[in-house]
Design a protein around this motif. Structure first.
Motif, PDB file in Angstrom:
ATOM      1  N   ASP A 129       0.812  -1.220   0.000  1.00 24.18           N
ATOM      2  CA  ASP A 129       0.000   0.000   0.000  1.00 24.18           C
ATOM      3  C   ASP A 129       0.845   1.271   0.000  1.00 24.18           C
ATOM      4  N   ASN A 130       2.157   1.105   0.013  1.00 31.30           N
ATOM      5  CA  ASN A 130       3.052   2.248   0.128  1.00 31.30           C
ATOM      6  C   ASN A 130       3.774   2.562  -1.176  1.00 31.30           C
ATOM      7  N   VAL A 131       3.865   3.862  -1.472  1.00 29.59           N
ATOM      8  CA  VAL A 131       4.771   4.324  -2.517  1.00 29.59           C
ATOM      9  C   VAL A 131       6.176   4.295  -1.924  1.00 29.59           C
TER      10      VAL A 131
ATOM     11  N   LYS B 164       8.319  -9.876  -0.455  1.00 36.42           N
ATOM     12  CA  LYS B 164       9.471  -9.779   0.444  1.00 36.42           C
ATOM     13  C   LYS B 164       9.514  -8.445   1.185  1.00 36.42           C
ATOM     14  N   ASN B 165       8.491  -7.608   0.973  1.00 37.77           N
ATOM     15  CA  ASN B 165       8.461  -6.283   1.616  1.00 37.77           C
ATOM     16  C   ASN B 165       9.748  -5.506   1.340  1.00 37.77           C
ATOM     17  N   THR B 166      10.239  -5.608   0.123  1.00 37.36           N
ATOM     18  CA  THR B 166      11.539  -5.035  -0.201  1.00 37.36           C
ATOM     19  C   THR B 166      11.487  -4.235  -1.507  1.00 37.36           C
ATOM     20  N   VAL B 167      12.145  -3.100  -1.485  1.00 36.97           N
ATOM     21  CA  VAL B 167      12.336  -2.309  -2.692  1.00 36.97           C
ATOM     22  C   VAL B 167      13.825  -2.280  -3.003  1.00 36.97           C
ATOM     23  N   TYR B 168      14.137  -2.323  -4.273  1.00 37.26           N
ATOM     24  CA  TYR B 168      15.517  -2.411  -4.716  1.00 37.26           C
ATOM     25  C   TYR B 168      15.870  -1.219  -5.608  1.00 37.26           C
TER      26      TYR B 168
ATOM     27  N   ARG C  39       2.528   6.640   2.606  1.00 43.39           N
ATOM     28  CA  ARG C  39       1.121   6.267   2.483  1.00 43.39           C
ATOM     29  C   ARG C  39       0.305   7.347   3.169  1.00 43.39           C
ATOM     30  N   GLY C  40      -0.556   7.972   2.419  1.00 48.57           N
ATOM     31  CA  GLY C  40      -1.335   9.060   2.981  1.00 48.57           C
ATOM     32  C   GLY C  40      -0.411  10.155   3.474  1.00 48.57           C
ATOM     33  N   GLY C  41      -0.595  10.570   4.708  1.00 47.44           N
ATOM     34  CA  GLY C  41       0.227  11.639   5.253  1.00 47.44           C
ATOM     35  C   GLY C  41       1.465  11.167   5.969  1.00 47.44           C
TER      36      GLY C  41
END
Length: 115
Positions: free
Chosen positions: A31-33, A75-79, A99-101
Motif C-alpha cells: 500500500d506504500n509508494v 518480500k516487503n523489499t524495494v531495490y 502512504r497518505g500523510g
C-alpha cells in the motif's frame, strides 16, 4: 512501528554496479509508494527514483538509463539497481515509504564511487 533497513552500499570503481535493498516492516508494504533518495556531503537530499503501488516508476534525470527501481511485495523489499556508476553518485542512499500523510525513512547506506 515502521522500520526501513537499507543495505547493499559499498565502495565500487567508476563504471561498476551496485544493488541496494530496503526491507520494510511495520507497514502494509504493497500500500506504500516507495522511493530512493540520496544525500551527498554538503548537498540537500534529492530524489533518485520512486515506484508506486501499481509499479509505475519515475526517475531523476541523473538516474535515467542507469538505475532501475523495482519492488517485491512478497518480500516487503524495494531495490535500486545501479549501473554505470559515476563518482558523482557518491552519497548516502535512503529509502522512504509513503502512504497518505505518513512518510517514513530508513537510516541510509553509504555508496562511494572511487578509483
Amino acid at each position: 512501528q515502521v522500520q526501513l533497513v537499507e543495505s547493499g552500499g559499498g565502495l565500487v570503481q567508476p563504471g561498476g554496479s551496485l544493488r541496494l535493498s530496503c526491507e520494510a516492516s511495520g507497514i502494509i508494504f504493497s500500500d506504500n509508494v516507495m522511493g530512493w533518495y540520496r544525500q551527498a556531503p554538503g548537498k540537500q537530499r534529492e530524489v533518485v527514483a520512486r515506484i508506486g503501488t501499481g509499479g509505475m516508476t519515475i526517475y531523476a534525470d541523473s538516474a535515467k538509463g542507469r538505475f532501475t527501481i523495482f519492488r517485491d511485495n512478497a518480500k516487503n523489499t524495494v531495490y535500486l539497481q545501479m549501473n554505470s556508476l559515476k563518482p558523482e553518485d557518491t552519497a548516502v542512499y535512503y529509502c522512504d515509504a509513503v502512504r497518505g500523510g505518513r512518510n517514513s525513512w530508513g537510516r541510509g547506506t553509504q555508496v562511494t564511487i572511487s578509483a
